[in-house]
Write a protein that holds these residues in place. Structure first.
Motif, short mmCIF file in Angstrom:
data_model
loop_
_atom_site.label_atom_id
_atom_site.label_comp_id
_atom_site.label_asym_id
_atom_site.label_seq_id
_atom_site.Cartn_x
_atom_site.Cartn_y
_atom_site.Cartn_z
N ILE A 289 0.84 -1.20 0.00
CA ILE A 289 0.00 0.00 0.00
C ILE A 289 0.88 1.25 0.00
CG2 ILE A 289 -1.59 1.38 1.41
CD1 ILE A 289 -2.96 -1.26 2.18
N LEU A 290 1.95 1.24 0.79
CA LEU A 290 2.85 2.39 0.81
C LEU A 290 3.54 2.59 -0.54
CD1 LEU A 290 4.41 2.08 4.37
CD2 LEU A 290 2.70 3.72 3.56
N LEU A 291 3.84 1.50 -1.23
CA LEU A 291 4.42 1.60 -2.57
C LEU A 291 3.40 2.09 -3.59
CD1 LEU A 291 6.63 -1.62 -2.72
CD2 LEU A 291 7.39 0.75 -2.49
N VAL B 18 -12.59 -4.39 -18.24
CA VAL B 18 -12.75 -5.14 -16.99
C VAL B 18 -11.86 -6.37 -17.12
CG1 VAL B 18 -14.35 -6.42 -15.54
CG2 VAL B 18 -15.10 -4.31 -16.64
N VAL B 19 -10.90 -6.47 -16.23
CA VAL B 19 -9.92 -7.55 -16.29
C VAL B 19 -9.94 -8.33 -14.98
CG1 VAL B 19 -8.42 -6.36 -17.93
CG2 VAL B 19 -8.04 -6.07 -15.50
N ARG B 20 -9.46 -9.53 -15.06
CA ARG B 20 -9.35 -10.38 -13.87
C ARG B 20 -7.92 -10.25 -13.34
NH1 ARG B 20 -11.20 -15.34 -11.42
NH2 ARG B 20 -9.34 -16.39 -10.68
N GLN B 21 -7.81 -9.93 -12.07
CA GLN B 21 -6.50 -9.86 -11.44
C GLN B 21 -6.39 -10.99 -10.44
OE1 GLN B 21 -5.25 -5.97 -10.29
NE2 GLN B 21 -3.96 -6.74 -8.65
N GLY C 233 -9.24 -9.71 6.40
CA GLY C 233 -8.46 -8.49 6.59
C GLY C 233 -7.48 -8.25 5.45
N LEU C 234 -6.85 -9.32 4.97
CA LEU C 234 -5.91 -9.18 3.86
C LEU C 234 -6.63 -8.94 2.54
CD1 LEU C 234 -3.19 -11.85 4.72
CD2 LEU C 234 -3.07 -9.38 4.97
N VAL C 235 -7.81 -9.52 2.38
CA VAL C 235 -8.61 -9.25 1.19
C VAL C 235 -8.97 -7.76 1.16
CG1 VAL C 235 -10.83 -9.67 0.04
CG2 VAL C 235 -9.51 -11.58 0.97
N PHE C 236 -9.35 -7.21 2.32
CA PHE C 236 -9.64 -5.78 2.40
C PHE C 236 -8.43 -4.95 2.01
CE2 PHE C 236 -9.18 -1.87 4.83
CZ PHE C 236 -10.24 -1.14 4.33
N LEU C 237 -7.26 -5.30 2.52
CA LEU C 237 -6.05 -4.54 2.18
C LEU C 237 -5.71 -4.65 0.70
CD1 LEU C 237 -3.80 -5.17 5.31
CD2 LEU C 237 -5.05 -3.10 4.70
N ASP C 238 -5.94 -5.82 0.10
CA ASP C 238 -5.73 -5.98 -1.35
C ASP C 238 -6.66 -5.06 -2.14
OD1 ASP C 238 -3.75 -7.88 -1.06
OD2 ASP C 238 -5.08 -9.58 -1.45
N ILE C 239 -7.94 -5.08 -1.76
CA ILE C 239 -8.93 -4.25 -2.45
C ILE C 239 -8.61 -2.77 -2.24
CG2 ILE C 239 -11.37 -3.57 -2.46
CD1 ILE C 239 -12.00 -6.54 -1.88
N PHE C 240 -8.19 -2.40 -1.04
CA PHE C 240 -7.82 -1.02 -0.76
C PHE C 240 -6.64 -0.59 -1.64
CE2 PHE C 240 -5.38 2.16 1.59
CZ PHE C 240 -6.35 3.12 1.81
N ARG C 241 -5.63 -1.45 -1.76
CA ARG C 241 -4.44 -1.12 -2.56
C ARG C 241 -4.81 -0.95 -4.03
NH1 ARG C 241 -1.95 -4.37 -5.68
NH2 ARG C 241 -2.73 -6.20 -4.61
N ASN D 234 -12.27 -17.60 -5.32
CA ASN D 234 -11.01 -18.34 -5.53
C ASN D 234 -9.78 -17.44 -5.40
OD1 ASN D 234 -11.29 -16.85 -7.82
ND2 ASN D 234 -11.12 -18.55 -9.24
N GLY D 235 -9.97 -16.20 -4.91
CA GLY D 235 -8.83 -15.33 -4.64
C GLY D 235 -8.58 -14.25 -5.66
N GLY D 236 -9.28 -14.25 -6.78
CA GLY D 236 -9.06 -13.22 -7.78
C GLY D 236 -10.01 -12.05 -7.60
N TYR D 237 -9.79 -11.02 -8.39
CA TYR D 237 -10.62 -9.83 -8.34
C TYR D 237 -11.00 -9.42 -9.76
CZ TYR D 237 -8.32 -9.62 -3.81
OH TYR D 237 -7.82 -9.95 -2.58
N LEU D 238 -12.22 -8.92 -9.93
CA LEU D 238 -12.60 -8.28 -11.19
C LEU D 238 -12.31 -6.80 -11.02
CD1 LEU D 238 -15.97 -9.91 -12.29
CD2 LEU D 238 -13.70 -10.22 -13.26
N VAL D 239 -11.47 -6.27 -11.92
CA VAL D 239 -10.99 -4.90 -11.78
C VAL D 239 -11.34 -4.11 -13.02
CG1 VAL D 239 -8.92 -3.48 -11.45
CG2 VAL D 239 -9.08 -5.70 -10.33
#
Length: 129
Positions: free
Chosen positions: A54-56, A78-81, A90-98, A113-118
């Motif tokens: 997040i800092l980066l 719209v891509v899959r990340q 908590g880590l999913v939240f931090l990923d989404i926040f970043r 399954n751990g991916g995100y639609l972005v």
């Protein structure tokens, strides 16, 4: 407990971009009043790694903001990340926040399954990655 409070306060300060005494008090109150989740313990090493990313993302966000101002991004996709499966909430939240912290990206959906639609803004030419 103290670590969670500090993490919430840091996220508040990143969102508001103000270190005024009033903002610090509001952030502390918000961090304290938010519900405390009970669930899987998140390893401190993983939280530190997520906070580092997040800092980066802060300088990257400034760079993307300037690129949007100087060169408009008329295309979108719209891509899959990919993301790690079975991450604690908590880590999913931090990923989404970043991901959402940077101006050209927005998380639309978190996949089981751990991916995100972005949703991404893409430059006029070149890949939309």
């Amino acid at each position: 407990m103290m670590g969670h409070l500090l993490l919430r306060l840091v996220i508040w300060l990143l969102l508001t971009a103000s270190l005024s005494p009033a903002n610090l008090l509001i952030g502390l109150a918000a961090a304290w009043l938010l519900p405390w989740g009970v669930g899987a313990r998140t390893p401190l090493k993983e939280v530190a790694k997520a906070m580092g990313s997040i800092l980066l993302a802060i300088p990257q966000a400034y760079g993307e903001a300037f690129s949007i101002i100087l060169r408009p991004h008329p295309r979108e996709a719209v891509v899959r990340q990919e993301g790690a499966p079975d991450r604690p909430p908590g880590l999913v939240f931090l990923d989404i926040f970043r991901i959402t912290f940077t101006p050209r990206t927005l998380v639309l959906k978190s996949r089981s399954n751990g991916g995100y639609l972005v949703h991404r803004l893409c430059p006029r030419r070149g890949p939309c990655s």
